[in-house]
Design a protein around this motif. Structure first.
Motif, PDB file in Angstrom:
ATOM      1  N   GLN A 233     -78.683 -16.500 -51.218  1.00 30.41           N
ATOM      2  CA  GLN A 233     -77.497 -17.063 -50.551  1.00 30.41           C
ATOM      3  C   GLN A 233     -77.814 -17.487 -49.126  1.00 30.41           C
ATOM      4  O   GLN A 233     -77.328 -18.513 -48.646  1.00 30.41           O
ATOM      5  CB  GLN A 233     -76.342 -16.042 -50.551  1.00 30.41           C
ATOM      6  CG  GLN A 233     -75.811 -15.715 -51.936  1.00 30.41           C
ATOM      7  CD  GLN A 233     -76.428 -14.450 -52.487  1.00 30.41           C
ATOM      8  OE1 GLN A 233     -77.636 -14.241 -52.370  1.00 30.41           O
ATOM      9  NE2 GLN A 233     -75.601 -13.603 -53.072  1.00 30.41           N
ATOM     10  N   ILE A 234     -78.623 -16.683 -48.444  1.00 28.60           N
ATOM     11  CA  ILE A 234     -78.991 -17.015 -47.071  1.00 28.60           C
ATOM     12  C   ILE A 234     -79.926 -18.222 -47.041  1.00 28.60           C
ATOM     13  O   ILE A 234     -79.795 -19.113 -46.191  1.00 28.60           O
ATOM     14  CB  ILE A 234     -79.646 -15.807 -46.383  1.00 28.60           C
ATOM     15  CG1 ILE A 234     -78.638 -14.664 -46.228  1.00 28.60           C
ATOM     16  CG2 ILE A 234     -80.213 -16.199 -45.020  1.00 28.60           C
ATOM     17  CD1 ILE A 234     -77.469 -14.967 -45.321  1.00 28.60           C
ATOM     18  N   ALA A 235     -80.871 -18.271 -47.968  1.00 29.69           N
ATOM     19  CA  ALA A 235     -81.778 -19.421 -48.046  1.00 29.69           C
ATOM     20  C   ALA A 235     -80.985 -20.700 -48.287  1.00 29.69           C
ATOM     21  O   ALA A 235     -81.257 -21.748 -47.670  1.00 29.69           O
ATOM     22  CB  ALA A 235     -82.800 -19.205 -49.157  1.00 29.69           C
ATOM     23  N   ASP A 236     -79.980 -20.636 -49.172  1.00 28.48           N
ATOM     24  CA  ASP A 236     -79.133 -21.812 -49.442  1.00 28.48           C
ATOM     25  C   ASP A 236     -78.333 -22.198 -48.196  1.00 28.48           C
ATOM     26  O   ASP A 236     -78.192 -23.392 -47.885  1.00 28.48           O
ATOM     27  CB  ASP A 236     -78.180 -21.508 -50.600  1.00 28.48           C
ATOM     28  CG  ASP A 236     -78.904 -21.355 -51.924  1.00 28.48           C
ATOM     29  OD1 ASP A 236     -80.068 -21.801 -52.027  1.00 28.48           O
ATOM     30  OD2 ASP A 236     -78.319 -20.782 -52.869  1.00 28.48           O
ATOM     31  N   TYR A 237     -77.817 -21.192 -47.489  1.00 30.46           N
ATOM     32  CA  TYR A 237     -77.057 -21.454 -46.260  1.00 30.46           C
ATOM     33  C   TYR A 237     -77.931 -22.182 -45.234  1.00 30.46           C
ATOM     34  O   TYR A 237     -77.499 -23.159 -44.607  1.00 30.46           O
ATOM     35  CB  TYR A 237     -76.553 -20.124 -45.696  1.00 30.46           C
ATOM     36  CG  TYR A 237     -75.944 -20.205 -44.313  1.00 30.46           C
ATOM     37  CD1 TYR A 237     -74.576 -20.339 -44.135  1.00 30.46           C
ATOM     38  CD2 TYR A 237     -76.752 -20.156 -43.164  1.00 30.46           C
ATOM     39  CE1 TYR A 237     -74.019 -20.404 -42.857  1.00 30.46           C
ATOM     40  CE2 TYR A 237     -76.207 -20.234 -41.900  1.00 30.46           C
ATOM     41  CZ  TYR A 237     -74.840 -20.360 -41.753  1.00 30.46           C
ATOM     42  OH  TYR A 237     -74.291 -20.439 -40.487  1.00 30.46           O
ATOM     43  N   LEU A 238     -79.167 -21.715 -45.072  1.00 32.93           N
ATOM     44  CA  LEU A 238     -80.038 -22.284 -44.054  1.00 32.93           C
ATOM     45  C   LEU A 238     -80.469 -23.706 -44.373  1.00 32.93           C
ATOM     46  O   LEU A 238     -80.786 -24.481 -43.465  1.00 32.93           O
ATOM     47  CB  LEU A 238     -81.265 -21.392 -43.871  1.00 32.93           C
ATOM     48  CG  LEU A 238     -80.988 -20.009 -43.265  1.00 32.93           C
ATOM     49  CD1 LEU A 238     -82.233 -19.147 -43.288  1.00 32.93           C
ATOM     50  CD2 LEU A 238     -80.458 -20.143 -41.842  1.00 32.93           C
ATOM     51  N   GLU A 239     -80.474 -24.063 -45.654  1.00 32.54           N
ATOM     52  CA  GLU A 239     -80.815 -25.436 -46.033  1.00 32.54           C
ATOM     53  C   GLU A 239     -79.811 -26.441 -45.482  1.00 32.54           C
ATOM     54  O   GLU A 239     -80.132 -27.613 -45.288  1.00 32.54           O
ATOM     55  CB  GLU A 239     -80.886 -25.556 -47.555  1.00 32.54           C
ATOM     56  CG  GLU A 239     -82.153 -24.936 -48.155  1.00 32.54           C
ATOM     57  CD  GLU A 239     -82.253 -25.198 -49.635  1.00 32.54           C
ATOM     58  OE1 GLU A 239     -81.339 -25.860 -50.191  1.00 32.54           O
ATOM     59  OE2 GLU A 239     -83.235 -24.754 -50.263  1.00 32.54           O
ATOM     60  N   ASN A 240     -78.604 -25.971 -45.224  1.00 38.15           N
ATOM     61  CA  ASN A 240     -77.543 -26.841 -44.698  1.00 38.15           C
ATOM     62  C   ASN A 240     -77.293 -26.629 -43.217  1.00 38.15           C
ATOM     63  O   ASN A 240     -76.222 -26.952 -42.702  1.00 38.15           O
ATOM     64  CB  ASN A 240     -76.250 -26.604 -45.484  1.00 38.15           C
ATOM     65  CG  ASN A 240     -76.399 -26.926 -46.960  1.00 38.15           C
ATOM     66  OD1 ASN A 240     -76.898 -27.988 -47.314  1.00 38.15           O
ATOM     67  ND2 ASN A 240     -75.993 -26.007 -47.832  1.00 38.15           N
ATOM     68  N   SER A 241     -78.267 -26.051 -42.534  1.00 36.70           N
ATOM     69  CA  SER A 241     -78.130 -25.839 -41.090  1.00 36.70           C
ATOM     70  C   SER A 241     -79.420 -26.266 -40.400  1.00 36.70           C
ATOM     71  O   SER A 241     -80.421 -26.584 -41.039  1.00 36.70           O
ATOM     72  CB  SER A 241     -77.852 -24.352 -40.803  1.00 36.70           C
ATOM     73  OG  SER A 241     -79.044 -23.589 -40.925  1.00 36.70           O
ATOM     74  N   ASN A 242     -79.376 -26.285 -39.057  1.00 40.82           N
ATOM     75  CA  ASN A 242     -80.561 -26.646 -38.275  1.00 40.82           C
ATOM     76  C   ASN A 242     -81.410 -25.426 -37.917  1.00 40.82           C
ATOM     77  O   ASN A 242     -82.428 -25.557 -37.232  1.00 40.82           O
ATOM     78  CB  ASN A 242     -80.138 -27.373 -36.997  1.00 40.82           C
ATOM     79  CG  ASN A 242     -79.539 -28.741 -37.289  1.00 40.82           C
ATOM     80  OD1 ASN A 242     -79.999 -29.440 -38.196  1.00 40.82           O
ATOM     81  ND2 ASN A 242     -78.517 -29.121 -36.549  1.00 40.82           N
ATOM     82  N   THR A 243     -80.998 -24.254 -38.357  1.00 43.24           N
ATOM     83  CA  THR A 243     -81.745 -23.030 -38.069  1.00 43.24           C
ATOM     84  C   THR A 243     -83.020 -22.993 -38.893  1.00 43.24           C
ATOM     85  O   THR A 243     -82.982 -23.171 -40.120  1.00 43.24           O
ATOM     86  CB  THR A 243     -80.887 -21.795 -38.379  1.00 43.24           C
ATOM     87  OG1 THR A 243     -79.689 -21.844 -37.606  1.00 43.24           O
ATOM     88  CG2 THR A 243     -81.640 -20.516 -38.047  1.00 43.24           C
TER      89      THR A 243
END
Length: 249
Positions: A233-243
């Motif tokens: 879930q975190i990996a998916d979240y980060l794919e949509n952010s600049n982090t």
């Protein structure tokens, strides 16, 4: 023997945020039947919350003891600290936050030169004072974890604009929320983020299964996440952010 095992079990559950029966069997070196019996006893005493296949802490309002936290996941924290240190050039200015992982970063920076450090982590400052003559600046009130917090610290940090902010965190929800246990510590962390050109969040995998009550912000508010592992879930979240995610092994 049972009382000592119960104490250790509570500490493990509190630190991890959630511990499976299988994990506890390995850590405590007893049978699954013994662990299940222990969990039932402790749940009846409201010392843990029983879940199918494991247990969680009875409260999300209080962090585990600092000394206990220092002893968990040392190799993962060292790997994270080495990767963070690689991003810091000689002569840089930086904040070092309170927490056991930022302290590991402080140790990994000992081979650097001419660092200018602002910190609310008294443990790191004392360590540097003994080992390395960096330029160290501190201010504020000392907490029980060796952290310096309070309004004076927030105001003090706000006067700086430094290259890097090395941040720690108590818990990360699977929706990307950054959480901590203490409102005053969160205010200091916000000031560090605001006063840093780049924010580097350093945390081990256990923080993704822990829970805390004070919201700092979101993962997208930091520039880098250094960790040894992340849930999907975190990996998916980060794919949509600049982090930027850095997995440290």
């Amino acid at each position: 023997k049972q009382s000592l095992r119960h104490q250790k079990l509570i500490e493990l559950v509190k630190l991890k945020g959630y511990a499976s029966t299988e994990e506890l069997v390995i850590e405590l070196e007893v049978s699954p039947q013994t662990i299940r019996r222990d969990l039932n006893i402790l749940a009846e005493q409201d010392l843990i919350r029983r879940h199918h296949g494991g247990a969680a802490p009875s409260s999300t309002a209080e962090n585990s003891d600092y000394i206990e936290r220092k002893q968990f996941f040392p190799s993962q924290k060292s790997a994270i600290a080495r990767e963070v240190a690689k991003r810091i050039p000689n002569g840089a200015s930086l904040f070092i936050d309170i927490g056991t992982t930022p302290e590991a970063v402080a140790s990994a920076l000992l081979n650097h030169e001419r660092l200018r450090i602002v910190t609310n982590n008294i443990n790191a400052a004392i360590y540097y004072d003994k080992m390395k003559p960096f330029d160290i600046t501190m201010a504020g009130l000392i907490s029980k974890d060796g952290g310096i917090i309070g309004e004076a610290t927030v105001n003090f940090i706000s006067q700086f604009r430094l290259d890097f902010g090395i941040l720690g965190i108590s818990a990360i929800d699977l929706d990307g929320s950054l959480l901590d246990y203490d409102y005053h510590e969160v205010q200091v962390k916000r000031a560090i983020i605001k006063s840093s050109r780049q924010t580097l969040l350093a945390t081990d995998h256990s923080k993704f299964s822990r829970q805390a009550i004070v919201r700092l912000g979101e993962l997208k508010d930091v520039d880098y996440l250094f960790t040894d592992d992340v849930p999907k879930q975190i990996a998916d979240y980060l794919e949509n952010s600049n982090t930027k995610l850095v997995i440290c092994k």
